[in-house]
Design a protein around this motif. Structure first.
Motif, short mmCIF file in Angstrom:
data_model
loop_
_atom_site.label_atom_id
_atom_site.label_comp_id
_atom_site.label_asym_id
_atom_site.label_seq_id
_atom_site.Cartn_x
_atom_site.Cartn_y
_atom_site.Cartn_z
N GLU A 126 35.19 83.68 62.26
CA GLU A 126 35.60 83.69 60.86
C GLU A 126 35.69 82.28 60.30
O GLU A 126 35.28 82.03 59.16
N ALA A 129 32.15 81.05 59.70
CA ALA A 129 31.56 81.69 58.52
C ALA A 129 32.14 81.09 57.24
O ALA A 129 31.41 80.85 56.27
N HIS A 130 33.43 80.81 57.25
CA HIS A 130 34.06 80.20 56.07
C HIS A 130 33.50 78.81 55.83
O HIS A 130 33.18 78.45 54.69
N ARG A 132 30.59 77.67 56.72
CA ARG A 132 29.21 77.81 56.22
C ARG A 132 29.20 78.20 54.75
O ARG A 132 28.34 77.74 54.00
N SER A 133 30.12 79.05 54.34
CA SER A 133 30.14 79.48 52.94
C SER A 133 30.48 78.33 52.00
O SER A 133 30.02 78.31 50.87
N LYS A 136 27.16 76.19 51.34
CA LYS A 136 25.96 76.87 50.87
C LYS A 136 25.23 76.02 49.84
O LYS A 136 25.82 75.48 48.93
#
Length: 161
Positions: A126, A129-130, A132-133, A136
């Motif tokens: 998690e 993923a955070h 990476r977001s 973006k």
């Protein structure tokens, strides 16, 4: 004979003639006969890798990553193919996993319970993923998602090797 065995035989029959001696040697190196000696990973690091891969791809009706000896393959890749900075990054990442496990559970990752291991892996996933977001990039120009007018140019690079 079940379908899986038949597929294995058919695949082996189709692939074996295409194997070069170098590729066959690499495969044998990656899947030795059970007497594998670690080349890059220390025994505690290997224990961490085994615990992680067992959580990520557990055994079911078929062998999981542990049964497929993915840890040995990782060790070969680290020894033979990884650059020094890639190897260091991987080993530092393993150390960080153990550090986080010790902070949360008072024991290294391999010694933590399977439930604790899963909690830590999910938290790391998690967090990744955070991160990476937040990084973006806008979609490439010409992409339908770039309809807002905000896009980035695509830069194609290649090197002659």
């Amino acid at each position: 004979m079940n379908r899986r065995d038949a597929l294995r035989l058919l695949t082996a029959g189709a692939v074996i003639p295409a194997l070069t001696p170098e590729l066959l040697a690499f495969y044998r190196q990656a899947h030795p006969d059970g007497s594998y000696s670690l080349r890059t990973l220390s025994p505690p690091q290997n224990d961490t890798v085994v615990a992680m891969i067992d959580q990520i791809i557990p055994a079911t009706a078929t062998p999981g990553a542990k049964g497929a000896r993915v840890n040995e393959f990782i060790d070969v890749i680290l020894a033979e193919w990884a650059k020094d900075d890639e190897r260091r990054s991987f080993l530092d990442g393993l150390a960080d996993v153990d550090k986080q496990s010790n902070a949360l559970f008072g024991r290294d990752f391999a010694s933590a319970s399977p439930a604790q291991q899963l909690v830590l892996l999910r938290a790391m996933d998690e967090a990744s993923a955070h991160a990476r977001s937040l990084q973006k990039e806008p979609p490439p120009c010409g992409n339908p998602k770039a309809a807002t007018g905000r896009c980035r140019a695509i830069s194609l690079r290649y090197s002659k090797t």
